[in-house]
Design an enzyme around this catalytic site. Structure first.
Site, short mmCIF file in Angstrom:
data_model
loop_
_atom_site.label_atom_id
_atom_site.label_comp_id
_atom_site.label_asym_id
_atom_site.label_seq_id
_atom_site.Cartn_x
_atom_site.Cartn_y
_atom_site.Cartn_z
N LEU A 4 0.87 -1.17 0.00
CA LEU A 4 0.00 0.00 0.00
C LEU A 4 0.90 1.22 0.00
O LEU A 4 1.97 1.22 0.63
CB LEU A 4 -0.90 0.03 1.24
CG LEU A 4 -1.93 -1.10 1.39
CD1 LEU A 4 -2.64 -1.00 2.74
CD2 LEU A 4 -2.95 -1.05 0.26
N ASP A 5 0.49 2.27 -0.70
CA ASP A 5 1.28 3.49 -0.71
C ASP A 5 1.45 4.02 0.70
O ASP A 5 0.62 3.77 1.59
CB ASP A 5 0.61 4.56 -1.58
CG ASP A 5 0.58 4.18 -3.05
OD1 ASP A 5 1.48 3.44 -3.48
OD2 ASP A 5 -0.35 4.61 -3.75
N VAL A 6 2.49 4.80 0.91
CA VAL A 6 2.80 5.30 2.25
C VAL A 6 1.63 6.07 2.86
O VAL A 6 1.38 6.01 4.06
CB VAL A 6 4.09 6.15 2.22
CG1 VAL A 6 3.90 7.40 1.37
CG2 VAL A 6 4.53 6.53 3.63
#
Length: 514
Positions: free
Chosen positions: A71-73
């Site tokens: 998942l993106d930051v």
């Protein structure tokens, strides 16, 4: 004091473990945490945090953790790992054959003319270039398929549920932007600025999981949907959760640094609340007024002493490495934690002669002068000069001169006198007091003219002072014209949770033509 209970600081909250059975692990990833990568050995990535947690709970010296997706930051929610190598194949098959369902919820801000219908399926060709997914009409784009349905709407916002059939980088973010409904907080894809990217992985279900695993939608989603802002939590349970997430995010830094920010106000969904550790000193600021009565107890429960809210005490001496300064407990120390990276770099460069213009709480001039034989510090404010002088004396820095004068006027006089320095430091932050005026290029050009031989010019802007592109171009052009070897931007420290976009520090060694 901070650090008194460092042993209780955990790299990951146990409450965020959603499922752990038969070699499968699902966690509720908090926003602001990178899944893997980051600074090597820092302990800040989710993989490093979970590995540390598994080491503490098992007898294995190096427990296994298989990563199959990310998942993106800025995205939160359910994320699947394997803790036994034998389970890798089942997860691979589940992803490849689409038996593993991945559902997300996004808060979006549709623009006029948006094509976000009540529901639909979107097929796009996406290619990832320059840190962003782009829609293209042919190869090398890869097919990205996303299904969605709108859960609720207002005149400005919409809550959307999405399901992935493919798993391309930034697929949901790029798809919603393509529909004219960028995610709130996703500035990269045209979304309005907000404290976080409002994208959450809400559930995982299907093989190889024996049952559906849900990550509850963070309360801030509905809060922002209804009020278009983030409010300070009124319920203790929500306050405890947000404080715990903020402190856990920075837990890997405990014991490594004596200056850091534990809670960053709105960036941690706690508007108005800032908790700093400055040279080992506890300090809290709550802008709406006196800190909530439960704050001390909540901080203590998360490994920080409740002494953080103590406002009484006599003057003491604090330290950041070799830098010393005085402080009174309960009052803000004269050291800005935002400038930690810059102070460290200036200490490492160790110029022999320093001119600091604007003596704000970044204390750049004192940090740069620790090994200098001469230093000149200029500010029109007596109180700031006094703090600088005291910090220099406590740090055993000798050969310093202090002038109470407008820095711009001093620079003009210094040029006429033929003064030259190895380092010129410009504190143009909101706290620094120095204003560059309508033509900053004239003042910066004069500062560069004061450099001697192989010099260093540092410009500190601080957070809340987001420079326009024209200013950045001005600095780059001046550096090039003066024969700069390097132009470097320095972002805010890791714990600010916004390393690329808030606060800039420009540092470049110059070959002076003088």
């Amino acid at each position: 004091m901070f650090g008194a209970k460092e042993r209780t600081l955990s790299p990951f909250r146990a409450e965020r473990i959603l499922f752990h059975e038969d070699g499968l692990l699902v966690v509720d990833k908090p926003f602001g945490v990178v899944v893997h990568g980051g600074r090597e050995g820092s302990g800040e990535s989710l993989v490093e945090r979970l590995s540390a947690l598994l080491r503490a709970s098992t007898s294995a010296r190096e427990p296994y953790l298989g990563v199959h997706s990310r998942l993106d930051v800025g995205t939160s929610g359910a994320l699947l790992f394997t803790t036994e190598p034998a389970r890798n194949e089942a997860v691979r098959v589940g992803l490849e054959h689409k038996t593993l369902r991945r559902v997300y919820v996004a808060l979006v801000a549709p623009v006029p003319g948006a094509t976000l219908h009540a529901s639909g399926q979107v097929k796009l060709l996406l290619r990832f270039a320059r840190d962003k997914a782009e829609v293209c009409s042919s190869a090398p784009g890869k097919l990205a398929i996303t299904r969605y349905r709108v859960l609720e709407r207002t005149s400005k916002l919409a809550l959307v549920e999405l399901e992935l059939e493919t798993g391309r980088t930034h697929q949901i973010r790029a798809t919603l932007a393509h529909l004219g409904a960028p995610i709130v907080g996703d500035e990269l894809y045209g979304g309005p600025r907000a404290p976080r990217i409002f994208l959450h992985a809400s559930s995982l279900s299907g093989a190889p999981l024996p049952r559906a695993v849900e990550a509850p939608l963070p309360r801030v989603f509905l809060e922002y949907f209804e009020h278009e802002r983030v409010a300070f939590p009124s319920e203790r349970g929500e306050l405890e959760a947000r404080i715990a997430d903020a402190i856990t995010l920075r837990a890997p830094l405990a014991g490594q640094l004596d200056t850091l920010r534990w809670i960053c106000g709105e960036r941690d969904l706690l508007p108005g609340l800032v908790v700093d550790q400055i040279g080992g000193i506890p300090w809290v600021n709550f802008e709406p007024g006196p800190p909530p009565g439960a704050l001390g107890a909540i901080l203590a429960e998360n490994g920080l002493s409740s002494e953080v809210v103590d406002s009484a005490g006599s003057e003491k001496i604090g330290a950041e490495g070799p830098l010393r300064f005085s402080y009174t407990p309960g009052k803000r120390p004269p050291l800005d934690p935002e400038a930690r990276h810059m102070r460290a770099e200036l200490r490492e460069r160790a110029p022999r002669s320093v001119l600091s213009l604007g003596c704000g709480p970044a204390l750049l001039g004192v940090a740069a002068a620790l090994r200098a034989t001469e230093g000149t510090h200029v500010d029109a404010r007596a109180s700031f000069l006094g703090s600088f002088r005291e910090a220099a004396e406590l740090s055993s820095v000798t050969g310093q001169r202090f002038f109470r004068e407008e820095p711009l006027r001093y620079v003009d006089k210094a040029l006429r006198r033929g003064e030259r320095y190895e380092a010129v430091l410009v504190d143009a932050s909101q706290k620094g007091g120095l204003r560059l005026g309508p033509k900053p290029e004239d003042f910066l050009s004069a500062c560069l003219a004061l450099l001697r031989g192989r010099g260093l010019c540092a410009i500190w802007l601080g957070s809340g002072h987001r420079p326009r592109t024209s200013f950045m171009q001005t600095v780059a052009e001046l550096a090039r014209d003066r024969g700069a070897e390097k132009v470097r931007r320095i972002s805010l420290p890791f714990e600010w949770n916004e390393p690329e976009t808030v606060g800039f520090l420009l540092s470049f060694p110059i070959i002076s033509s003088s």
